[in-house]
Design a protein around this motif. Sequence first.
Motif, PDB file in Angstrom:
ATOM      1  N   TYR A   9      12.500  -9.359  34.233  1.00 18.95           N
ATOM      2  CA  TYR A   9      13.411  -9.960  35.186  1.00 18.95           C
ATOM      3  C   TYR A   9      14.356 -10.765  34.773  1.00 18.95           C
ATOM      4  N   ILE A  39      18.374 -10.325  36.034  1.00 21.57           N
ATOM      5  CA  ILE A  39      19.099 -11.362  37.083  1.00 21.57           C
ATOM      6  C   ILE A  39      20.221 -11.733  36.272  1.00 21.57           C
ATOM      7  N   GLU A  75       8.759 -16.673  42.576  1.00 16.03           N
ATOM      8  CA  GLU A  75       8.470 -15.302  42.649  1.00 16.03           C
ATOM      9  C   GLU A  75       8.188 -14.874  44.199  1.00 16.03           C
ATOM     10  N   GLU A 122       7.718 -10.543  42.194  1.00 23.56           N
ATOM     11  CA  GLU A 122       9.061 -10.147  41.503  1.00 23.56           C
ATOM     12  C   GLU A 122       9.550 -11.602  41.466  1.00 23.56           C
ATOM     13  N   VAL A 161      12.726 -13.784  41.336  1.00 22.74           N
ATOM     14  CA  VAL A 161      13.921 -13.778  41.988  1.00 22.74           C
ATOM     15  C   VAL A 161      14.797 -15.047  41.716  1.00 22.74           C
ATOM     16  N   GLY A 162      14.351 -15.858  40.674  1.00 20.71           N
ATOM     17  CA  GLY A 162      15.083 -17.157  40.357  1.00 20.71           C
ATOM     18  C   GLY A 162      14.412 -17.558  39.304  1.00 20.71           C
ATOM     19  N   VAL A 195      19.645 -17.675  40.535  1.00 24.19           N
ATOM     20  CA  VAL A 195      19.004 -16.657  41.500  1.00 24.19           C
ATOM     21  C   VAL A 195      19.632 -15.538  41.788  1.00 24.19           C
ATOM     22  N   HIS A 196      18.620 -14.559  41.869  1.00 22.01           N
ATOM     23  CA  HIS A 196      19.159 -13.129  42.317  1.00 22.01           C
ATOM     24  C   HIS A 196      19.973 -13.318  43.341  1.00 22.01           C
ATOM     25  N   ASP A 250      20.740 -11.043  45.472  1.00 21.28           N
ATOM     26  CA  ASP A 250      20.165 -10.416  46.857  1.00 21.28           C
ATOM     27  C   ASP A 250      19.475 -11.443  47.681  1.00 21.28           C
ATOM     28  N   HIS A 251      19.063 -12.578  47.055  1.00 23.52           N
ATOM     29  CA  HIS A 251      18.124 -13.775  47.354  1.00 23.52           C
ATOM     30  C   HIS A 251      18.950 -15.268  47.725  1.00 23.52           C
TER      31      HIS A 251
END
Length: 159
Positions: free
Chosen positions: A13, A17, A55, A59, A61-62, A83-84, A86-87
Amino acid sequence: MHIRPIRKEDAPYLNSIRLLPGVREGTLALPSERLESTQKWLDNMSADEHHFVAEIDGEVVGVAGITLGKGRMRHVAKLGIMVHDDHWGKGIGSALMEALVDLCDRWLNVVRIELIVNADNERAINLYRKFGFVEEGRQAKAVFKNGEYADLIMMARVR
């Protein structure tokens, strides 16, 4: 969203990212970074490094973390966060910052948290200001990105 300590199995992950265009734009990540490098980093993390992940539905995400200083600089921590793409704008950065600031203030007795940020990364600069960080200086042409040299801003939060 769930904030928890980082685990070795988070490597895929974290690597994905770091390779995202927005994350790469705002960090010192390179598009050629390999999963093995991320796994090695996690395997070699010292006791002076503290990282949390955000999470959502299982998943990651950061991620955000600090590294404590050594010796007479033990009261200082260097901070990093990503941070991802998309988020963004969903409070993930704030939740990760809250976890780190709480760890520094209530558990590690850190007096100074410092970071560097791309001068054009207004989203990140605003997040840091929200948590009491102030600009301490600028490093002219300190980073090479998108084929040009760019400035970095040094920021710190002193308690």
